[in-house]
Design an enzyme around this catalytic site. Sequence first.
Site, short mmCIF file in Angstrom:
data_model
loop_
_atom_site.label_atom_id
_atom_site.label_comp_id
_atom_site.label_asym_id
_atom_site.label_seq_id
_atom_site.Cartn_x
_atom_site.Cartn_y
_atom_site.Cartn_z
CG ASP A 1 -1.97 1.01 1.28
OD1 ASP A 1 -2.42 1.39 0.19
OD2 ASP A 1 -2.38 1.41 2.39
CG HIS A 2 -0.43 4.83 0.20
ND1 HIS A 2 -0.86 5.83 -0.64
CD2 HIS A 2 -1.52 4.43 0.89
CE1 HIS A 2 -2.16 6.03 -0.44
NE2 HIS A 2 -2.60 5.19 0.46
CG ASP B 1 0.73 7.52 -3.63
OD1 ASP B 1 0.58 8.34 -4.56
OD2 ASP B 1 0.24 7.68 -2.50
CD GLU C 1 -3.59 8.35 -4.72
OE1 GLU C 1 -3.46 7.29 -4.08
OE2 GLU C 1 -3.76 9.44 -4.18
CG HIS D 1 -5.46 8.22 3.36
ND1 HIS D 1 -4.80 8.86 2.35
CD2 HIS D 1 -5.62 6.94 2.96
CE1 HIS D 1 -4.57 7.99 1.37
NE2 HIS D 1 -5.06 6.82 1.71
N GLY D 2 -7.90 8.52 7.05
CA GLY D 2 -8.07 8.83 8.46
C GLY D 2 -9.51 8.82 8.92
N GLY E 1 -8.97 5.73 1.26
CA GLY E 1 -9.65 6.58 2.25
C GLY E 1 -11.12 6.30 2.35
CB SER F 1 -12.53 4.13 7.07
OG SER F 1 -11.64 3.04 7.15
CG ASP G 1 -5.34 1.27 8.17
OD1 ASP G 1 -5.59 0.54 9.14
OD2 ASP G 1 -4.23 1.82 8.03
#
Length: 323
Positions: free
Chosen positions: A82-83, A104, A134, A180-181, A214, A216, A258
Amino acid sequence: MPLITSKEMFKKAYEGGYAIGAFNVNNMEIIQGIVDAAKAENAPLILQVSAGARKYANATYLRKMVEAAVIDSDLPICLHLDHGDTFELCKDCIDNGFTSVMIDGSHHSFEDNIALAKRVVEYAHPRGVTVEAELGRLAGVEDDVDVSAEDASYTRPEEVIEFVTKTGVDSLAIAIGTSHGAFKFKPGTKPQLRFDILEEIASKLPNFPIVLHGASSVPQEFVTIINENGGSMPDAIGIPEDMLRQSAKLSVCKINIDSDLRLACTSAIREHFNDHPGHFDPRQYLGDARNRITEIVRHKLVNVLGCNNKADEIVAEYNKSVK
Ligand code: G3H
Ligand code: 13P
Ligand code: ZN
């Protein structure tokens, strides 16, 4: 069943109007929690490892635990970087058993992003590894951006054909308003994704798998448990599940999750310690965390991704391709 690439997964997901869950893994309990859910739902999985996960847990431990998950489950599982931010990191993963990598280069110029992704593809493809790149940049929720600055970070549909053709990547992560987050939207604002951009990209790249980072949903029941048990996460907001379902029915074949696993884990552990102040055996509170991860992942496989009971068709597709 060996570890497989994302190729067969995305082909079936695109045709079937569902998405594969790509879950970030950082330790044994997270891996087991996810895999137990996939076993219960007979679902394919992408287990992904970030640079931070490699640093925390050691790449060899993570890879061996994912290999154990394949033996334990006999499910189609893809091990994905990932990334990845450099060619060297991607190469290291390709050389060490990963079946898919993300390069990325979204922070580079369009031309440099193309050159970097192309270099990774040229190394990955002869070795049977799939590549995600990306285009566009995910917005940071804390950024106080005005609309035009925000607009500038969305993927530009007019660039996607050139990018995909020149790089040869197998899938493309795009920016349509996810981030993200756990703090994705300002409180009081209506969560929105740019489905118009997604649809325009799909019309330019028919049958091409799109990836949502991103993604979630930040389940509010977990946020409440955290806040009621000594934590402090005010205004944590995620992507509404119906938007993710809609994107999975369109061209989105991979949905990255995540933060929701972190919230499941943290809420279970905070609750456990509040309920059992005398406990000090990690198996007790990590066991609760693992169970809560299984519950949320089962919910996602069935109600968000729609990839429950899809393992068999992916295995069949894989068997066809190796004949
Ligand atoms: O996209 C980022 C993932 O949530 C991984 O996070 O770099 O903290 O492991 P991390
Ligand atoms: P979330 O922070 O929304 O879970 O996104 C994870 C992700 O995109 C990993 O690459
Ligand atoms: Zn991401």
